[in-house]
Design a protein around this motif. Sequence first.
Motif, short mmCIF file in Angstrom:
data_model
loop_
_atom_site.label_atom_id
_atom_site.label_comp_id
_atom_site.label_asym_id
_atom_site.label_seq_id
_atom_site.Cartn_x
_atom_site.Cartn_y
_atom_site.Cartn_z
N ASP A 87 0.82 -1.21 0.00
CA ASP A 87 0.00 0.00 0.00
C ASP A 87 0.85 1.25 0.00
OD1 ASP A 87 -2.69 -1.05 0.20
OD2 ASP A 87 -1.98 -1.90 2.08
N THR A 88 0.42 2.22 -0.76
CA THR A 88 1.10 3.51 -0.72
C THR A 88 0.11 4.60 -0.34
OG1 THR A 88 0.73 3.85 -3.07
CG2 THR A 88 2.81 2.86 -2.44
N LEU A 89 -0.85 4.24 0.49
CA LEU A 89 -1.75 5.27 1.02
C LEU A 89 -0.96 6.11 2.00
CD1 LEU A 89 -4.80 2.96 1.78
CD2 LEU A 89 -4.68 4.66 -0.04
N MET A 90 -1.26 7.40 2.05
CA MET A 90 -0.56 8.25 3.00
C MET A 90 -1.12 7.97 4.39
SD MET A 90 1.24 10.02 0.79
CE MET A 90 1.14 9.52 -0.93
N PRO A 91 -0.30 7.49 5.30
CA PRO A 91 -0.84 7.08 6.60
C PRO A 91 -1.43 8.23 7.41
CG PRO A 91 1.57 6.84 6.55
CD PRO A 91 1.14 7.20 5.18
N TRP A 92 -1.04 9.47 7.06
CA TRP A 92 -1.56 10.61 7.84
C TRP A 92 -2.82 11.20 7.23
CZ3 TRP A 92 3.22 10.17 5.63
CH2 TRP A 92 3.37 10.78 4.39
N ARG A 93 -3.33 10.57 6.18
CA ARG A 93 -4.58 11.04 5.59
C ARG A 93 -5.64 9.99 5.79
NH1 ARG A 93 -4.54 14.42 0.54
NH2 ARG A 93 -2.88 15.91 0.91
N MET A 101 -6.67 12.56 -3.28
CA MET A 101 -5.34 13.14 -3.49
C MET A 101 -4.99 13.42 -4.96
SD MET A 101 -1.91 12.14 -1.54
CE MET A 101 -0.55 13.29 -1.46
N PRO A 102 -5.22 12.48 -5.89
CA PRO A 102 -4.82 12.77 -7.27
C PRO A 102 -5.47 14.04 -7.82
CG PRO A 102 -5.54 10.49 -7.06
CD PRO A 102 -5.81 11.15 -5.76
N HIS A 132 -11.62 7.11 8.45
CA HIS A 132 -10.66 6.21 9.08
C HIS A 132 -9.29 6.37 8.45
CE1 HIS A 132 -14.19 4.49 10.83
NE2 HIS A 132 -13.50 3.54 11.42
N TYR A 133 -8.27 6.21 9.27
CA TYR A 133 -6.90 6.27 8.77
C TYR A 133 -6.49 4.87 8.31
CZ TYR A 133 -6.62 10.96 10.56
OH TYR A 133 -6.83 12.29 10.76
N ARG A 135 -4.22 2.82 8.88
CA ARG A 135 -3.83 1.80 9.85
C ARG A 135 -5.00 1.24 10.63
NH1 ARG A 135 2.17 3.31 11.94
NH2 ARG A 135 2.74 4.44 10.08
N MET A 141 -9.42 -3.74 3.09
CA MET A 141 -10.02 -2.41 3.00
C MET A 141 -9.00 -1.40 2.47
SD MET A 141 -11.99 -2.74 6.56
CE MET A 141 -12.96 -1.27 6.74
N ARG A 144 -8.89 -1.72 -1.20
CA ARG A 144 -10.03 -1.05 -1.82
C ARG A 144 -9.81 0.45 -1.87
NH1 ARG A 144 -15.15 -4.07 -0.96
NH2 ARG A 144 -14.47 -6.19 -0.54
N ARG A 149 -8.40 5.28 -4.95
CA ARG A 149 -7.52 6.41 -5.20
C ARG A 149 -7.00 6.39 -6.64
NH1 ARG A 149 -1.81 7.15 -2.27
NH2 ARG A 149 -1.26 5.54 -3.76
#
Lengths: 255, 285
Positions: A87-93, A101-102, A132-133, A135, A141, A144, A149
């Motif tokens: 995963d490359t989701l930003m953990p702080w978002r 984001m895009p 939800h963040y 993590r 999920m 998904r 994204r």
Amino acid sequence: MSAAVIEVQGLSKHFRKDDEELIALRGVDLTVEQGSFLVLLGRSGCGKSTLLNLLAGLTPPTSGQITYGGKPMRGPNTQVGYLTQHDTLMPWRDVARNVQMPRELRGESKKERAAVAAELIKLVGLDGFERHYPRELSGGMRRRASLARMLCADPETLLLDEPFGALDAQLRTELQGELLRLWSGSGRTVVFVTHDIEEALILADRVVVLGPVGTILLDQPVDLPRPRDPDDIRVDPHFVELHRRLSAALKEGAR
Amino acid sequence: MSATTTPQVGAVARPAGPLRETSRRTWRQRHGRKTLIWGWRIGLLVVLLVVWQALSGPVLDPQFVSSPNGIATRLGDWVADGTLWSNTWITVQEIVLGFLVGALSGAALAYLIASVRVVWDILDPFLMALYAIPKVALAPLFIVWFGIGTDMKVLLAAVTVFFLVFLNTAAGVHEVDRALVDAVRLMNGTRRDIAFKVVLPASMTGLLTGLRVSIPYALIGAVIGELVASNRGLGYLISDSSAKFDTDGVFATLVVLSVIAAALNAIVNLLGKRANRWKPLDAEA
């Protein structure tokens, strides 16, 4: 046969480690047709992920060339959506802001992008989890959310690197179906990397079996009728025959 | 904030996420552990003070170990004649100013230098050499440069804070997940986007660690500066009291210093909680 969207010629990629050259890919030629669903099948370490990184333009090739839409590629290819193995989701978002984001980077207005994101989040079945963040979500999920994204950027080509590898069988089947639904009739091109023969046959128009350093062992069109029901198709004689052929090619490459 | 989620039929069946339910907890379940911990803390403190008071005099010489009672009396006197407030205010000003100067310059420089790998690689040994210098050793030099006023103390505090914030922030910048940067590059993100939407938030943990660990050092820097040369501040109060063999005064000042340290720590903890909301709950302890 429709036009080629990606053309790869004599592509090689070496990584230097101290005084040693690690050759990940050597002399790969590959053409991907517009709107097709191509699966790259190969055992781990055959350079599949490296190839996708090159197609995304994240790393430059050592030699050879890639053209995208007829133009030689330089730098990151922003026409593609890339779903990596991890995963490359930003953990702080939170989920909503990750999905947006895009479009946020394109400078789209908050209202506009929020509407698109909300729709996509619903599409992948994550509604209720917008705040939800990453993590706080399960692996499935997060996948998904990553998918949503990627779709939010509305890419014309999707690069998927073993996207469902870490998921349980049910969820994987479900998301495969979802991916096919999103792809069919959209005109999008998909390059999907996997090591799973069954997954390859359920999804692909064409399977390219890769051996060590990206050698193409087999280029197999898959003419199974769609929609392919994962439960019924396993006993289809043609499926069994293709499965046998791909499996043999993989074994061949191992020697 | 937990609400019961009812399964809905969306485009895809709902993911098998954890089921959320409102739970009713008793007062004891909610606050029991916290109350217990605080109860023990206060109890421990009281026991220590009572033992100290009991031993001071009959067993130990109050001239050397002071006593809680003596300290309280001294604090009372100082509050009454204004000594405590004026000196504490001087030291707090030095700490806060030193911390701000050190933290701001440390963080800013870390982002500038650590973002460009080559520059970092070139400067790394020099920075580590400077970092290794005991900052107390700089005090004489700072006196020559800046005199014995508050500037010298502020800078002594700032130097220590600078290095801690700088090194921790730089580590945070270096540990940014390459894959996240690539993801933004594919979204057609500019260098500016990468800096502000990936590197900055991702390195926040490092920055906060730097801020957190450097706070006591701001205090140390300021107090050492005052001990070396000054006529005001808590450090001066310590050296003045000890010169008069007034242990009550030394201990009273130490009490004030630890109260200041605890207050500063509480502030940074609050800051950390806000910025790290996205961390999983179990990682926050």
